[in-house]
Every structure is written in structure tokens, then in C-alpha cells.
Write a protein that holds these residues in place. Sequence first.
Motif, PDB file in Angstrom:
ATOM      1  N   ALA A  93      -3.341  18.452   4.989  1.00 45.93           N
ATOM      2  CA  ALA A  93      -4.211  19.474   4.399  1.00 45.93           C
ATOM      3  C   ALA A  93      -3.788  19.797   2.974  1.00 45.93           C
ATOM      4  O   ALA A  93      -4.639  19.941   2.075  1.00 45.93           O
ATOM      5  N   THR A  94      -2.482  19.918   2.750  1.00 49.39           N
ATOM      6  CA  THR A  94      -1.982  20.176   1.402  1.00 49.39           C
ATOM      7  C   THR A  94      -2.325  19.027   0.466  1.00 49.39           C
ATOM      8  O   THR A  94      -2.627  19.241  -0.722  1.00 49.39           O
ATOM      9  N   LEU A  95      -2.287  17.809   0.986  1.00 46.13           N
ATOM     10  CA  LEU A  95      -2.622  16.635   0.181  1.00 46.13           C
ATOM     11  C   LEU A  95      -4.059  16.719  -0.329  1.00 46.13           C
ATOM     12  O   LEU A  95      -4.321  16.526  -1.531  1.00 46.13           O
ATOM     13  N   ARG A  98     -10.995  11.405  -4.708  1.00 45.41           N
ATOM     14  CA  ARG A  98     -10.946  10.485  -3.574  1.00 45.41           C
ATOM     15  C   ARG A  98     -10.239   9.166  -3.876  1.00 45.41           C
ATOM     16  O   ARG A  98      -9.435   8.704  -3.057  1.00 45.41           O
ATOM     17  N   PRO A  99     -10.475   8.510  -5.025  1.00 43.60           N
ATOM     18  CA  PRO A  99      -9.783   7.228  -5.244  1.00 43.60           C
ATOM     19  C   PRO A  99      -8.266   7.351  -5.351  1.00 43.60           C
ATOM     20  O   PRO A  99      -7.571   6.332  -5.245  1.00 43.60           O
ATOM     21  N   ARG A 100      -7.732   8.555  -5.552  1.00 40.06           N
ATOM     22  CA  ARG A 100      -6.293   8.718  -5.747  1.00 40.06           C
ATOM     23  C   ARG A 100      -5.580   9.238  -4.507  1.00 40.06           C
ATOM     24  O   ARG A 100      -4.366   9.440  -4.531  1.00 40.06           O
ATOM     25  N   LEU A 101      -6.309   9.450  -3.411  1.00 37.38           N
ATOM     26  CA  LEU A 101      -5.712  10.087  -2.243  1.00 37.38           C
ATOM     27  C   LEU A 101      -4.631   9.234  -1.596  1.00 37.38           C
ATOM     28  O   LEU A 101      -3.572   9.735  -1.203  1.00 37.38           O
ATOM     29  N   LEU A 102      -4.877   7.934  -1.470  1.00 34.69           N
ATOM     30  CA  LEU A 102      -3.883   7.072  -0.831  1.00 34.69           C
ATOM     31  C   LEU A 102      -2.590   7.015  -1.645  1.00 34.69           C
ATOM     32  O   LEU A 102      -1.492   7.070  -1.086  1.00 34.69           O
ATOM     33  N   LEU A 128       3.011   8.901  -2.569  1.00 33.13           N
ATOM     34  CA  LEU A 128       3.981   9.672  -3.350  1.00 33.13           C
ATOM     35  C   LEU A 128       4.583  10.792  -2.514  1.00 33.13           C
ATOM     36  O   LEU A 128       5.809  11.006  -2.531  1.00 33.13           O
ATOM     37  N   THR A 129       3.750  11.500  -1.761  1.00 35.24           N
ATOM     38  CA  THR A 129       4.250  12.593  -0.930  1.00 35.24           C
ATOM     39  C   THR A 129       5.221  12.087   0.132  1.00 35.24           C
ATOM     40  O   THR A 129       6.280  12.684   0.365  1.00 35.24           O
ATOM     41  N   LEU A 130       4.868  11.004   0.804  1.00 34.55           N
ATOM     42  CA  LEU A 130       5.751  10.443   1.827  1.00 34.55           C
ATOM     43  C   LEU A 130       7.049   9.922   1.220  1.00 34.55           C
ATOM     44  O   LEU A 130       8.123  10.064   1.820  1.00 34.55           O
ATOM     45  N   LEU A 131       6.964   9.330   0.045  1.00 34.42           N
ATOM     46  CA  LEU A 131       8.167   8.817  -0.603  1.00 34.42           C
ATOM     47  C   LEU A 131       9.139   9.947  -0.935  1.00 34.42           C
ATOM     48  O   LEU A 131      10.349   9.844  -0.685  1.00 34.42           O
TER      49      LEU A 131
END
Length: 397
Positions: free
Chosen positions: A173-175, A204-208, A213-216
Motif C-alpha cells: 500500500a505504501t508503494l 504505473r511504469p515505475r512501480l516494479l 528498490l523497496t525490497l532491496l
Amino acid sequence: MNDTPGWASPGSAPSDSQEAGVPQPSAPTDGDGNAGNWSPTQPPAGQWSPPSIPGHGAPPPAPGWGSRPQGSGWGQPPAAKPGVIPLRPLGAGEILDGAVSAMRAHWRTVLGLTLTVSVIAQIAIILVQRYLLPERASVDPNATGAEALRQAADSAQSSLIYSAPSTLISLIATLFTTAMLTVVISRSVLGRSVTLSEAWAEARPRLLQLLGLTLLLALMAAGIMAVGVLPGALMGSTAGVALILIGFMAACAVVIWLMVRFCLASPALMLERQSITVSMRRSAKLVRGAWWRMFGILLLTWLLTLIVTLIIAIPFGIIAMIVDGDGLGTFLTGESTGFGWPFLIISGIGEVIISTITYPLSAGVMALLYVDQRIRREALDLELARAAGLPGYDTRS
């Protein structure tokens, strides 16, 4: 003569050579044309006073060279402000005020986004907690020795399992909110409006990549914490407990340093459309030399969100336990930690309100910190002024 155009500063020394064609003041002359023949009877110096207006006192003296003129005077003109912030280096209060101003200026888009994402996230969390997660392990307060240690370990494991799904859902959700609110804040700096569909189409094109980045960053933090705590945990003695404490504190310091260093990677990735590694390098470059300032502003933002969270969560939590029948009594006695539908629904409403307020504030501060650092380092204010169409900044001939 000074070659610089504009007004010469008061009290400056005259030029040694006078430029041709520039009229110079001549010496006073009398009626015969002879220069310098002043009358010997002159009034004493400083005895003249301006005529006063009947019924009024003498007017105040006009400001001279040594006094500050009224109004803006000779000072620096105010910076252009096409949107929610002035286009100049910002203070901490201006960054927080800009985030709140962006929420007010685009409240339909911000409220529609955060409320929708928060409601969906809380529904998912409630369903998972109610139907998929096991009940938390109970702890006997009278247990001692090895039994107490075993129960504490089981309780910690149960709490970790219980909080993992809600943490993952909150992360997603934060993402979404961070990606779309970054677009909204960037438009509000230019004074332009943006709809929810436009923000979604741009984000939308930058979500993945933002998810990567968040997971890293999360994996980096988890790895550092594991390295700090693991040696003491393997020892399993009194010295090991002390080593765990020292390692935990050292790991926390390293994690905080890295998170502040890479705090601008998310807006750099969204607004500059860079890759994950390039965005992290951009953040490190922008934060370099301003780490403590960034840390202070982020800490202040965290304290504000914590205060808002407590103000809303505590009343909703108490109401939820009271409405849930004997939930308050069982919570105080520690006999059970399970709650029914009333508790989950009422506490979920409180969480939705908290998220609706804190998501835009955190995302706004992060985006404005990025803009502020680029203004300080790269003169982004000039580019923003041109993009906003302000007069005097268009370089086209």
C-alpha cells in the motif's frame, strides 16, 4: 567607472577616469558666470528646517543612505512561487508546510488515492488476521526458568508470524501511494493540477522498479541486523546477551545511516526515471554533506506521524476493546489475545484514518526534500521556473 549595470552602491569611490559622453556635475556659478564666487553671508550649517503643515507636526525625515528603506528596499526580491513552495532552498518548516499545502491544494486526488488504498489494505489485513493466521501463543506469567524462556521464544515467533502479512500488505500500500503521491507533489510544485488517472498513468511504469528498490533496501537492513545480532545469539551465554545488545545497537546505527543516505532514491527513481542502482547513487550524491539535516527533518516527520498515530489509534483501540464484549478484560488479564469482528473492524477504521493522513505527509516530505536538495546542488529552481512558464526565465530567443 563601474562597468556593472544597475545602481552603484552608496558611498562607493568615484572612478579615476570619467567616461566620455557622461555629463558631470559642474561647480556652482553666480550671475556673472564666475565659478566659486559664493556670498560671504551664508546661513549657519544645519539651521534650516522644512516648513510644517498647519495642524500637523513636522514630517519625519526621509530615509537616508544609512537607514533601511521601507518595503522590500534594496534587499533580495522574494523568490518565485508558482506552486506550494517558493523556488529557493527551503527550511524544515517550509518543507512540512509544503507537504500540507499540497494535500490541501489537491485534496480530491490525495484523499481519493489514500482512502482507496487504505481501505483495500485494511480489508485485506482484517481478512488475513481473522481467517488465515493462527492464534497467538499465550504466555504464563507464573512460568520460570526454561519454561519462561520457551514461552517467550514461542510468543516472539507467534508475533512475527502474526505481523508479517500485515507488514507486507502495508508495504504494498505504501508503494502505491508513494509512487502516485510523488507525481502529485511534483506537479504541485509547478502549480499544476493532476487527476487520479493522470497520476496513475505516470506512476504505473515505475512501480516494479520501485518495488525492487523497496525490497532491496529492506533486505539490506535485515542483513545488517542479522550480522549484528547473530554472533551473540550463537554464543548463548550471558556474554552472548551482552554481545547481542552491542551488535543490535551497532546494526541499528548502520541501518539508520544507510536509510538516510538512500532516502531520496525513491523520488529520484520516479521523477528522473532512472534505474534502481542509478537512483541509489543519485540519492547518495544529493545527501552527501547534508546527512544530519536530512536526518533531522526525517526524524521530525516521523515524530509528527507518531503523534498523529497515537492520537487516533489509542481512542479507537479502547473503543474497539469495549465494543468487543469482554475484550478489554481479557486483554488486561492476559488470558487471551484473540479479538472478534467488532475489534477488528473498529481498529481497522482507525488505521484507515491514520493512513489517510500520514501517507501524504511522508510522501510529500520525501519529494520536497528531493526538490530542495536539487535546488541547493543543481539550481533546479531555474528549471522549475522555466517549466512553470514564469516570465523572465525563458531562454528561447
